[in-house]
Motif scaffolding. Structure first.
Motif, short mmCIF file in Angstrom:
data_model
loop_
_atom_site.label_atom_id
_atom_site.label_comp_id
_atom_site.label_asym_id
_atom_site.label_seq_id
_atom_site.Cartn_x
_atom_site.Cartn_y
_atom_site.Cartn_z
N LYS A 47 0.83 -1.20 0.00
CA LYS A 47 0.00 0.00 0.00
C LYS A 47 0.87 1.25 0.00
O LYS A 47 0.58 2.22 -0.70
CB LYS A 47 -0.92 -0.01 1.22
N SER A 48 1.94 1.22 0.77
CA SER A 48 2.84 2.36 0.85
C SER A 48 3.50 2.61 -0.50
O SER A 48 3.61 3.75 -0.95
CB SER A 48 3.91 2.10 1.91
N VAL A 49 3.93 1.55 -1.16
CA VAL A 49 4.57 1.69 -2.48
C VAL A 49 3.58 2.25 -3.49
O VAL A 49 3.91 3.15 -4.27
CB VAL A 49 5.11 0.32 -2.96
N ARG A 50 2.36 1.77 -3.48
CA ARG A 50 1.35 2.24 -4.42
C ARG A 50 1.05 3.73 -4.20
O ARG A 50 0.96 4.50 -5.15
CB ARG A 50 0.07 1.41 -4.30
N GLN A 51 0.91 4.11 -2.94
CA GLN A 51 0.62 5.51 -2.64
C GLN A 51 1.74 6.43 -3.12
O GLN A 51 1.50 7.50 -3.69
CB GLN A 51 0.39 5.69 -1.14
N THR A 52 2.97 6.01 -2.85
CA THR A 52 4.11 6.84 -3.25
C THR A 52 4.26 6.86 -4.76
O THR A 52 4.63 7.90 -5.34
CB THR A 52 5.40 6.33 -2.60
N ALA A 53 3.97 5.75 -5.42
CA ALA A 53 4.01 5.71 -6.89
C ALA A 53 3.03 6.71 -7.47
O ALA A 53 3.36 7.47 -8.39
CB ALA A 53 3.70 4.30 -7.38
N TYR A 54 1.83 6.75 -6.93
CA TYR A 54 0.83 7.72 -7.40
C TYR A 54 1.30 9.15 -7.16
O TYR A 54 1.11 10.03 -7.99
CB TYR A 54 -0.51 7.48 -6.71
N GLU A 55 1.93 9.36 -6.01
CA GLU A 55 2.43 10.70 -5.69
C GLU A 55 3.45 11.16 -6.71
O GLU A 55 3.51 12.34 -7.08
CB GLU A 55 3.05 10.70 -4.29
N LEU A 56 4.25 10.22 -7.20
CA LEU A 56 5.29 10.54 -8.17
C LEU A 56 4.78 10.48 -9.61
O LEU A 56 5.56 10.68 -10.56
CB LEU A 56 6.47 9.57 -8.00
N GLY A 57 3.48 10.19 -9.78
CA GLY A 57 2.91 10.13 -11.12
C GLY A 57 3.26 8.88 -11.88
O GLY A 57 3.32 8.87 -13.12
N LYS A 58 3.50 7.78 -11.16
CA LYS A 58 3.89 6.52 -11.80
C LYS A 58 2.77 5.49 -11.68
O LYS A 58 1.96 5.54 -10.74
CB LYS A 58 5.16 5.98 -11.15
N ASP A 59 2.75 4.54 -12.60
CA ASP A 59 1.79 3.45 -12.56
C ASP A 59 2.31 2.39 -11.59
O ASP A 59 3.34 1.76 -11.86
CB ASP A 59 1.63 2.84 -13.95
N PRO A 60 1.63 2.16 -10.46
CA PRO A 60 2.13 1.20 -9.48
C PRO A 60 2.14 -0.24 -9.98
O PRO A 60 2.77 -1.12 -9.38
CB PRO A 60 1.18 1.37 -8.29
#
Length: 211
Positions: A47-60
């Motif tokens: 969940k943490s990785v997905r949230q940070t990926a979205y923050e950086l504009g990346k597809d998790p």
């Protein structure tokens, strides 16, 4: 109408518009959480990785090793940001944040344990010189009254002037904001009013849209 699309992670609560001429850092995961088994830990990490990926504009769902390193760097910054306790520490960080080059530089600054040590780091890296001497690309944008992704807030003001309104997302020290502008632009039907929103993360432009 030309619109640049981008991902907005945290909703802005209000709307608000000066003539122009041309997010939250709450962290990811909580301290003191106890896990029953490995699957709980894996779920929290995912969940943490997905949230940070979205923050950086990346597809998790499609992350390269380079993307994962960027995510780890951003999470390290968020962890260190939560260690800022005094008002002076937060003010100092807020002032230099828009002039930081990347998360690696932010982490290096935040890892210093004292206010005096961080000030010495600011002086050593000539942070304030960056605000006084924009590099050629930014200078050209300012002269043509344009903006670009990565542009610091001060440069946006030099290019477009003061915004009509500013909305803040999350803790104000992290400079995750939306600025609203209005202007008149020419069209085949004559001049028409446009509303433009500029979005900032860490005091730098991450996107904009035109209505």
């Amino acid at each position: 109408m030309k619109v640049m699309k981008f991902l907005v992670l945290v909703p802005f609560l209000t709307a608000g518009c000066a003539n122009l001429q041309r997010s939250s850092s709450s962290g990811y995961g909580s301290s003191g959480v106890s896990y029953n088994d490995r699957s709980d830990r894996d779920a929290a990490r995912d969940k943490s990785v997905r949230q940070t990926a979205y923050e950086l504009g990346k597809d998790p769902n499609s992350l390269s090793e380079g993307d994962l390193q960027e995510i780890r760097d951003r999470q390290k910054v968020r962890e260190l940001e939560r260690t800022l306790s005094s008002k002076k520490e937060k003010e100092q960080y807020s002032k230099v944040l828009p002039w930081m080059k990347n998360d690696e530089e932010k982490a290096s600054f935040l890892a210093i344990p004292s206010l005096e040590g961080r000030q010495a780091w600011i002086n050593k890296h000539q942070i304030w010189d960056r605000s006084q001497a924009p590099h050629a690309e930014m200078k050209d944008l300012i002269e043509t009254q344009d903006i670009a992704v990565g542009m610091p807030q001060d440069y946006v003001k030099k290019s477009w002037g003061d915004p009509l309104s500013v909305e803040v997302s999350g803790n104000p020290i992290y400079k995750n904001e939306r600025w609203k502008y209005q202007c008149f632009s020419s069209s085949p039907e004559g001049y028409r009013k446009e509303t433009r929103y500029v979005y900032f993360e860490g005091g730098r432009v991450v996107g904009w849209e035109t209505e």
